[in-house]
Design a protein around this motif. Structure first.
Motif, PDB file in Angstrom:
ATOM      1  N   ASN A 208       2.236   2.374  -3.881  1.00  0.00           N
ATOM      2  CA  ASN A 208       1.922   2.706  -5.269  1.00  0.00           C
ATOM      3  C   ASN A 208       3.071   2.388  -6.220  1.00  0.00           C
ATOM      4  OD1 ASN A 208       3.692   4.719  -4.520  1.00  0.00           O
ATOM      5  ND2 ASN A 208       2.311   6.427  -4.935  1.00  0.00           N
ATOM      6  N   TRP A 209       4.050   1.608  -5.768  1.00  0.00           N
ATOM      7  CA  TRP A 209       5.173   1.279  -6.652  1.00  0.00           C
ATOM      8  C   TRP A 209       5.139  -0.165  -7.159  1.00  0.00           C
ATOM      9  CZ3 TRP A 209       5.988   3.388  -1.742  1.00  0.00           C
ATOM     10  CH2 TRP A 209       6.311   2.496  -0.721  1.00  0.00           C
ATOM     11  N   SER A 212      -0.425  -0.057 -11.014  1.00  0.00           N
ATOM     12  CA  SER A 212      -1.610   0.764 -10.766  1.00  0.00           C
ATOM     13  C   SER A 212      -2.486   0.146  -9.684  1.00  0.00           C
ATOM     14  CB  SER A 212      -2.424   0.901 -12.055  1.00  0.00           C
ATOM     15  OG  SER A 212      -3.065  -0.313 -12.368  1.00  0.00           O
ATOM     16  N   TYR A 213      -3.203   1.015  -8.979  1.00  0.00           N
ATOM     17  CA  TYR A 213      -4.138   0.518  -7.975  1.00  0.00           C
ATOM     18  C   TYR A 213      -5.280  -0.263  -8.624  1.00  0.00           C
ATOM     19  CZ  TYR A 213      -1.785   3.022  -4.234  1.00  0.00           C
ATOM     20  OH  TYR A 213      -0.855   3.445  -3.317  1.00  0.00           O
ATOM     21  N   LEU A 230      -3.497   3.775   1.220  1.00  0.00           N
ATOM     22  CA  LEU A 230      -2.718   3.863  -0.008  1.00  0.00           C
ATOM     23  C   LEU A 230      -1.474   4.706   0.232  1.00  0.00           C
ATOM     24  CD1 LEU A 230      -5.596   4.377  -2.609  1.00  0.00           C
ATOM     25  CD2 LEU A 230      -4.577   2.243  -1.787  1.00  0.00           C
ATOM     26  N   ALA A 244      -1.608   8.938  -7.120  1.00  0.00           N
ATOM     27  CA  ALA A 244      -1.856   8.121  -8.308  1.00  0.00           C
ATOM     28  C   ALA A 244      -2.850   8.876  -9.183  1.00  0.00           C
ATOM     29  CB  ALA A 244      -2.411   6.749  -7.927  1.00  0.00           C
ATOM     30  N   ASP A 248      -7.359   5.947 -11.670  1.00  0.00           N
ATOM     31  CA  ASP A 248      -6.822   4.764 -10.993  1.00  0.00           C
ATOM     32  C   ASP A 248      -7.351   4.680  -9.567  1.00  0.00           C
ATOM     33  OD1 ASP A 248      -5.196   2.492 -10.691  1.00  0.00           O
ATOM     34  OD2 ASP A 248      -3.524   3.684  -9.943  1.00  0.00           O
ATOM     35  N   LEU A 249      -7.302   5.805  -8.868  1.00  0.00           N
ATOM     36  CA  LEU A 249      -7.822   5.842  -7.498  1.00  0.00           C
ATOM     37  C   LEU A 249      -9.318   5.544  -7.476  1.00  0.00           C
ATOM     38  CD1 LEU A 249      -5.944   8.974  -6.090  1.00  0.00           C
ATOM     39  CD2 LEU A 249      -5.478   6.571  -5.584  1.00  0.00           C
TER      40      LEU A 249
END
Length: 494
Positions: A208-209, A212-213, A230, A244, A248-249
């Motif tokens: 997650n860095w 955004s997903y 994830l 997140a 987004d998820l």
């Protein structure tokens, strides 16, 4: 034990018999048909007509009134009260270490009151921790056959089902070990159990860095994956998971589901143990398990991956945590998996290791920024790791081989660095022909990684087991490129 930066921290990544009443339906329509072997999964193994006889007294275990009362060990033959339906939620063959529910003819489950330590009954309508057992062979591991001596162990407290005096009275769940009173001979199994299913998993971790997903929806080639993990879900001050934003998820999960791909949150990650391990201690573990289940269900995810890489902070507390997590996850159709590696294996029991729906082996980081130059993920290392886990009694179809989409640099690595973690795509950006080998010695630097040939060879090896795992998807080129590692994996699996 891969190292990378996340919010200023260095993280190392990629990081029983359930006895049921009747048939199961798949939780999702997925290309993978062998991992999600829970009570709600088509992969589960349901067997009717199974009996247990005490070794010491030759008395059959029976459910009084065919269910609804105490469990006894008084009968000298197996009639209706002494025959049960089993559903091995781990799927494939019935094996030592698999988790189970036991159900009597009335449809009521065996239950160890308080999770063990007292009498056993067949009067429960639940599929939770008190009703969950592990089936364990007295000698050896692997597939269980008629005539094998087994024990039934509660998953919540570790007590063993015990027929006092070896039979003749009430059955309890208070045995401290698999001793004479706890030994049962199993019968009624089919002469030939179904073979493990052959569909291969392709599990990709996505951290997650890297943004955004939602921004990854158009970049991840879902058609070449079965799962996306994830990374990483960590506990806040109260043990609630943070990964997140929900919107987004939702965007990512919906896109994955539209292509038949499962999405799991991956807990912890190497180096993230201070955000996870405090919450699976005895005074907090039950609430933490509830938080995990709530997070997965509320975000419409498909299972839970556990990547705790702190063996000195695992041990009995970790074993109990996993048992409780499985007991609450599987009745909801949620598999529980783990990222594992030989260096950290002393942190969990072999029983816990075998209880996961599948494991992903982190077969990389044999060298890195903490060592001098060397191969960090060789083919020989993969062979050794697979053999190690098979020798631990894990079924080959539950062993997923991990491969790296990254490498390491030593020497003139740029930016004043003398060693560095480097994504595969960034190596190719500097050296376009790097995909044809696993090692570069150029411009005063040395690089170790996996090129196309090694990735194809490892995929062929993974096909003999439960599939292949990738750390990390962000390290690859677009699959439109012939140098893409995921494209090479997909081609080798055909």
């Amino acid at each position: 034990m891969l190292q990378h930066k996340h919010s200023g921290l260095l993280l190392r990544t990629a990081c029983t018999i359930l006895f049921l009443a009747s048939g199961c339906t798949p939780a999702t329509d997925s290309p993978d048909r062998q991992d999600d072997t829970t009570g709600a999964s088509s992969g589960a193994l349901a067997i009717s007509g199974v009996s247990f006889k005490t070794v010491l007294g030759n008395r059959y275990v029976g459910a009084q009134n065919n269910g609804g009362g105490a469990v006894l060990a008084t009968a000298t033959s197996a009639q209706a009260w002494e025959k049960f339906t089993l559903d091995d939620i781990n799927g494939g063959s019935l094996e030592s270490g698999d988790s189970v529910f036991i159900i009597a003819g009335t449809g009521q489950y065996f239950q160890a009151a308080n999770g063990g330590g007292s009498s056993l009954n067949a009067a429960s309508s639940n599929r939770l921790g008190w009703e969950t057992f592990r089936i364990v062979k007295q000698n050896g591991s692997g597939v269980i056959a008629n005539g094998d001596v087994v024990g039934l162990q509660t998953v919540t407290t570790g007590h063993w089902v015990s027929a006092e005096n070896g039979g003749g009275g009430t059955v309890f769940a208070y045995g401290a070990a698999l001793g004479p009173w706890e030994q049962l001979t199993i019968s009624g199994l089919p002469s030939s159990q179904p073979p493990p299913q052959t569909g291969k998993r392709v599990v990709g971790y996505l951290p997650n860095w890297y943004g955004s997903y939602a921004s990854w929806v158009g970049r991840v080639d879902f058609d070449k994956l079965t799962h996306v993990n994830l990374a990483f879900a960590l506990g806040d001050a109260n043990g609630h998971l943070e990964l997140a934003p929900s919107s987004d998820l939702a965007t990512f999960v919906n896109a994955a589901h539209a292509r038949g791909v499962k999405v799991f949150p991956s807990l912890c990650g190497g180096g993230g143990d201070s955000r996870i391990t405090p919450f699976y201690q005895p005074d907090k573990v039950d609430a933490f398990v509830d938080h995990i289940i709530d997070f997965v269900v509320s975000h419409n995810m498909d299972g839970i991956d556990v990547d705790v890489e702190a063996p000195d902070r695992m041990g009995a507390a970790y074993d109990t945590f996993i048992a409780k997590l499985i007991a609450k996850a599987r009745p909801r159709g949620l598999p529980v998996t783990a990222a594992v590696s030989q260096w950290m294996q002393y942190g969990m029991s072999d029983t816990t290791l075998r209880s996961f729906d599948f494991i992903t082996i982190m077969s990389y980081d044999n060298a890195g920024t903490w060592t001098g130059p060397g191969e960090h993920s060789s083919y020989a290392q993969a062979e050794t790791a697979l053999a190690f886990y098979k020798n631990k009694g894990v079924s080959p179809d539950k062993i997923v081989l991990g491969v790296p989409f990254y490498g390491y640099c030593w020497g003139n690595c740029g930016g004043g660095k003398s060693s560095a973690y480097v994504l595969y795509k960034d190596i190719l950006a500097k050296y376009p022909n790097a995909s044809s080998s696993d090692w570069l010695s150029v411009d005063g630097a040395q690089y170790s990684y996996n090129g196309l040939a090694t990735m194809r060879a490892k995929t062929a090896l993974a096909k003999q087991h439960g599939g292949i795992m990738i750390w990390e998807l962000a390290g690859d080129l677009s699959t439109s490129s012939e140098q893409s590692l995921l494209r090479a994996i997909n081609g080798s699996l055909q």
